[in-house]
Design a protein around this motif. Structure first.
Motif, PDB file in Angstrom:
ATOM      1  N   ARG A 197       0.822  -1.214   0.000  1.00 17.83           N
ATOM      2  CA  ARG A 197       0.000   0.000   0.000  1.00 17.83           C
ATOM      3  C   ARG A 197       0.853   1.260   0.000  1.00 17.83           C
ATOM      4  O   ARG A 197       0.505   2.250  -0.661  1.00 17.83           O
ATOM      5  N   ASN A 198       1.969   1.217   0.689  1.00 15.47           N
ATOM      6  CA  ASN A 198       2.885   2.368   0.661  1.00 15.47           C
ATOM      7  C   ASN A 198       3.496   2.540  -0.722  1.00 15.47           C
ATOM      8  O   ASN A 198       3.667   3.668  -1.206  1.00 15.47           O
ATOM      9  N   ALA A 199       3.825   1.409  -1.355  1.00 16.89           N
ATOM     10  CA  ALA A 199       4.408   1.468  -2.697  1.00 16.89           C
ATOM     11  C   ALA A 199       3.411   2.027  -3.708  1.00 16.89           C
ATOM     12  O   ALA A 199       3.791   2.762  -4.620  1.00 16.89           O
ATOM     13  N   VAL A 200       2.140   1.695  -3.541  1.00 16.19           N
ATOM     14  CA  VAL A 200       1.103   2.214  -4.441  1.00 16.19           C
ATOM     15  C   VAL A 200       1.076   3.735  -4.400  1.00 16.19           C
ATOM     16  O   VAL A 200       0.854   4.404  -5.417  1.00 16.19           O
ATOM     17  N   GLU A 201       1.328   4.294  -3.226  1.00 18.83           N
ATOM     18  CA  GLU A 201       1.334   5.748  -3.085  1.00 18.83           C
ATOM     19  C   GLU A 201       2.547   6.392  -3.750  1.00 18.83           C
ATOM     20  O   GLU A 201       2.518   7.564  -4.115  1.00 18.83           O
ATOM     21  N   ASN A 202       3.630   5.612  -3.907  1.00 20.70           N
ATOM     22  CA  ASN A 202       4.893   6.172  -4.398  1.00 20.70           C
ATOM     23  C   ASN A 202       5.175   5.911  -5.868  1.00 20.70           C
ATOM     24  O   ASN A 202       6.095   6.506  -6.439  1.00 20.70           O
ATOM     25  N   TYR A 203       4.414   5.012  -6.487  1.00 18.00           N
ATOM     26  CA  TYR A 203       4.670   4.672  -7.884  1.00 18.00           C
ATOM     27  C   TYR A 203       3.424   4.886  -8.735  1.00 18.00           C
ATOM     28  O   TYR A 203       2.301   4.640  -8.295  1.00 18.00           O
ATOM     29  N   LYS A 204       3.642   5.323  -9.959  1.00 21.68           N
ATOM     30  CA  LYS A 204       2.537   5.700 -10.835  1.00 21.68           C
ATOM     31  C   LYS A 204       1.883   4.513 -11.531  1.00 21.68           C
ATOM     32  O   LYS A 204       0.702   4.558 -11.848  1.00 21.68           O
ATOM     33  N   SER A 205       2.665   3.471 -11.801  1.00 24.68           N
ATOM     34  CA  SER A 205       2.152   2.326 -12.568  1.00 24.68           C
ATOM     35  C   SER A 205       2.318   1.020 -11.799  1.00 24.68           C
ATOM     36  O   SER A 205       3.313   0.819 -11.105  1.00 24.68           O
ATOM     37  N   ILE A 206       1.325   0.146 -11.945  1.00 30.26           N
ATOM     38  CA  ILE A 206       1.354  -1.171 -11.325  1.00 30.26           C
ATOM     39  C   ILE A 206       1.126  -2.216 -12.402  1.00 30.26           C
ATOM     40  O   ILE A 206       0.192  -2.112 -13.194  1.00 30.26           O
ATOM     41  N   TYR A 207       2.008  -3.211 -12.426  1.00 32.02           N
ATOM     42  CA  TYR A 207       1.903  -4.293 -13.400  1.00 32.02           C
ATOM     43  C   TYR A 207       1.723  -5.623 -12.678  1.00 32.02           C
ATOM     44  O   TYR A 207       2.287  -5.838 -11.600  1.00 32.02           O
ATOM     45  N   GLY A 254     -10.066   1.207  -9.541  1.00 25.48           N
ATOM     46  CA  GLY A 254      -9.657   0.283 -10.586  1.00 25.48           C
ATOM     47  C   GLY A 254      -8.677  -0.791 -10.160  1.00 25.48           C
ATOM     48  O   GLY A 254      -8.387  -1.717 -10.927  1.00 25.48           O
ATOM     49  N   LEU A 255      -8.151  -0.731  -8.933  1.00 25.50           N
ATOM     50  CA  LEU A 255      -7.154  -1.718  -8.515  1.00 25.50           C
ATOM     51  C   LEU A 255      -7.749  -3.106  -8.272  1.00 25.50           C
ATOM     52  O   LEU A 255      -7.022  -4.098  -8.259  1.00 25.50           O
ATOM     53  N   ASN A 256      -9.066  -3.178  -8.095  1.00 21.98           N
ATOM     54  CA  ASN A 256      -9.666  -4.504  -7.942  1.00 21.98           C
ATOM     55  C   ASN A 256      -9.515  -5.315  -9.224  1.00 21.98           C
ATOM     56  O   ASN A 256      -9.473  -6.539  -9.203  1.00 21.98           O
ATOM     57  N   LYS A 257      -9.389  -4.623 -10.371  1.00 22.66           N
ATOM     58  CA  LYS A 257      -9.154  -5.320 -11.641  1.00 22.66           C
ATOM     59  C   LYS A 257      -7.778  -5.980 -11.637  1.00 22.66           C
ATOM     60  O   LYS A 257      -7.598  -7.086 -12.151  1.00 22.66           O
ATOM     61  N   VAL A 258      -6.798  -5.298 -11.059  1.00 19.63           N
ATOM     62  CA  VAL A 258      -5.448  -5.844 -10.956  1.00 19.63           C
ATOM     63  C   VAL A 258      -5.460  -7.102 -10.089  1.00 19.63           C
ATOM     64  O   VAL A 258      -4.840  -8.121 -10.423  1.00 19.63           O
ATOM     65  N   SER A 259      -6.163  -7.058  -8.966  1.00 22.97           N
ATOM     66  CA  SER A 259      -6.218  -8.186  -8.030  1.00 22.97           C
ATOM     67  C   SER A 259      -6.695  -9.464  -8.704  1.00 22.97           C
ATOM     68  O   SER A 259      -6.214 -10.559  -8.395  1.00 22.97           O
ATOM     69  N   LYS A 260      -7.633  -9.328  -9.612  1.00 22.98           N
ATOM     70  CA  LYS A 260      -8.226 -10.506 -10.247  1.00 22.98           C
ATOM     71  C   LYS A 260      -7.215 -11.287 -11.087  1.00 22.98           C
ATOM     72  O   LYS A 260      -7.452 -12.454 -11.413  1.00 22.98           O
ATOM     73  N   PHE A 261      -6.108 -10.659 -11.461  1.00 21.95           N
ATOM     74  CA  PHE A 261      -5.107 -11.343 -12.271  1.00 21.95           C
ATOM     75  C   PHE A 261      -3.933 -11.870 -11.444  1.00 21.95           C
ATOM     76  O   PHE A 261      -2.980 -12.400 -12.000  1.00 21.95           O
ATOM     77  N   LEU A 262      -4.022 -11.721 -10.127  1.00 18.10           N
ATOM     78  CA  LEU A 262      -3.005 -12.294  -9.242  1.00 18.10           C
ATOM     79  C   LEU A 262      -3.406 -13.725  -8.923  1.00 18.10           C
ATOM     80  O   LEU A 262      -4.083 -14.015  -7.936  1.00 18.10           O
ATOM     81  N   CYS A 263      -3.003 -14.626  -9.798  1.00 16.54           N
ATOM     82  CA  CYS A 263      -3.403 -16.031  -9.682  1.00 16.54           C
ATOM     83  C   CYS A 263      -2.310 -16.905 -10.270  1.00 16.54           C
ATOM     84  O   CYS A 263      -1.800 -16.627 -11.355  1.00 16.54           O
ATOM     85  N   GLY A 264      -1.927 -17.948  -9.551  1.00 15.84           N
ATOM     86  CA  GLY A 264      -0.873 -18.823 -10.050  1.00 15.84           C
ATOM     87  C   GLY A 264       0.503 -18.206  -9.852  1.00 15.84           C
ATOM     88  O   GLY A 264       0.761 -17.525  -8.861  1.00 15.84           O
ATOM     89  N   ASN A 265       1.382 -18.427 -10.815  1.00 17.24           N
ATOM     90  CA  ASN A 265       2.756 -17.915 -10.727  1.00 17.24           C
ATOM     91  C   ASN A 265       2.806 -16.456 -11.192  1.00 17.24           C
ATOM     92  O   ASN A 265       3.202 -16.159 -12.332  1.00 17.24           O
ATOM     93  N   THR A 266       2.394 -15.561 -10.309  1.00 20.33           N
ATOM     94  CA  THR A 266       2.329 -14.147 -10.663  1.00 20.33           C
ATOM     95  C   THR A 266       2.959 -13.291  -9.583  1.00 20.33           C
ATOM     96  O   THR A 266       3.203 -13.738  -8.462  1.00 20.33           O
ATOM     97  N   GLY A 267       3.220 -12.026  -9.935  1.00 17.40           N
ATOM     98  CA  GLY A 267       3.777 -11.076  -8.987  1.00 17.40           C
ATOM     99  C   GLY A 267       3.376  -9.669  -9.363  1.00 17.40           C
ATOM    100  O   GLY A 267       2.741  -9.445 -10.408  1.00 17.40           O
ATOM    101  N   LEU A 268       3.734  -8.724  -8.509  1.00 21.59           N
ATOM    102  CA  LEU A 268       3.446  -7.307  -8.743  1.00 21.59           C
ATOM    103  C   LEU A 268       4.735  -6.555  -9.032  1.00 21.59           C
ATOM    104  O   LEU A 268       5.770  -6.825  -8.426  1.00 21.59           O
ATOM    105  N   PHE A 269       4.652  -5.601  -9.944  1.00 20.90           N
ATOM    106  CA  PHE A 269       5.765  -4.724 -10.251  1.00 20.90           C
ATOM    107  C   PHE A 269       5.247  -3.288 -10.225  1.00 20.90           C
ATOM    108  O   PHE A 269       4.321  -2.951 -10.960  1.00 20.90           O
ATOM    109  N   LEU A 270       5.824  -2.454  -9.371  1.00 21.40           N
ATOM    110  CA  LEU A 270       5.410  -1.056  -9.248  1.00 21.40           C
ATOM    111  C   LEU A 270       6.572  -0.160  -9.636  1.00 21.40           C
ATOM    112  O   LEU A 270       7.704  -0.363  -9.188  1.00 21.40           O
ATOM    113  N   THR A 271       6.294   0.848 -10.475  1.00 20.33           N
ATOM    114  CA  THR A 271       7.386   1.642 -11.017  1.00 20.33           C
ATOM    115  C   THR A 271       6.907   3.016 -11.486  1.00 20.33           C
ATOM    116  O   THR A 271       5.707   3.226 -11.696  1.00 20.33           O
ATOM    117  N   ASN A 272       7.876   3.907 -11.667  1.00 21.20           N
ATOM    118  CA  ASN A 272       7.623   5.202 -12.309  1.00 21.20           C
ATOM    119  C   ASN A 272       8.251   5.264 -13.704  1.00 21.20           C
ATOM    120  O   ASN A 272       8.257   6.306 -14.341  1.00 21.20           O
TER     121      ASN A 272
END
Length: 228
Positions: A31-41, A88-106
């Motif tokens: 949640r802290n990272a979400v505040e600091n980065y513009k894009s989430i993959y 819109g972040l609930n859309k991201v959550s739906k794809f966290l399944c199986g061998n997946t991870g999050l990448f947050l960046t500017n």
């Protein structure tokens, strides 16, 4: 009388399992990272290799990666419109399944796409991995192996013998068949032969920013998360 070894004290902190507090730390970090980065993959991965992933991660600092429990990451972002921490972040959550991870960046989107699409690294396949080709050794001498290895090769199921100090196959031997899972013995033999069949690769699934949401696979939707 000497003390029994069974009476020695055990530090419980060394055996304590990761519980609620650990999960809360991860949730807060995301949640802290979400505040600091513009894009989430959300990305998926094949044939994960920790050392290779660490090297890739070093290339794109100061961005953040999160791997671990998909459910914990989903909770951190929000699994529905009512509990998502950004629209819109609930859309991201739906794809966290199986061998997946999050990448947050500017980083710019184009740069991220280029880095992920180009990166791949070859390594030896592990037990259970699918063979990418048929490997067959013909009858005859195996001069790449020393005579000391003959007993070990025999334990792997290879029909070998020593002939004047040279390891020799007494008949043709199929190490693995294309499209079939590798046995522990096959994986060991391929490593000895220097044949790498595993490709560590990362695939982008989706991207979120305050402005938009994008899927990276044509025709992919929430019903496809199991195969993402």
């Amino acid at each position: 009388m000497p003390k029994s070894k069974r009476d020695r004290p055990v530090t419980l902190s060394k055996t304590k399992k990761k519980g609620k507090e650990h999960k809360e730390v991860i949730v807060n970090s995301i949640r802290n990272a979400v505040e600091n980065y513009k894009s989430i993959y959300v990305f998926s991965f094949e044939n994960m290799r920790n050392l290779k992933f660490k090297e890739f991660r070093e290339q794109i600092k100061p961005s953040r990666f999160f791997l671990g429990s998909n459910k914990v990451m989903q909770v951190a972002l929000g699994r529905s419109v009512s509990d998502e921490i950004q629209p819109g972040l609930n859309k991201v959550s739906k794809f966290l399944c199986g061998n997946t991870g999050l990448f947050l960046t500017n980083m710019p989107k184009e740069e991220v796409e280029s880095l992920f699409n180009k990166y791949e690294d070859y390594d030896f396949a592990r037990t259970g991995s699918m063979a990418t080709e048929k490997v067959e050794l013909p009858e005859g001498p195996l001069e790449q192996f020393t005579h000391e290895m003959e007993p070990f090769l025999r334990k792997q199921g290879m029909p070998v013998r020593l002939n004047k100090g040279v390891v020799e196959l007494v008949s043709d031997f199929v190490v693995c068949e294309e499209g079939k899972p590798l046995s522990p013995e096959s994986a060991r033999i391929l490593r000895l032969l220097g044949i790498k069949m595993a490709t560590f690769k990362l695939h982008l699934i989706c991207r979120w920013s305050a402005e938009d949401f994008e899927l990276y696979r044509e025709g992919l939707d929430e019903s496809d998360v199991e195969s993402a």
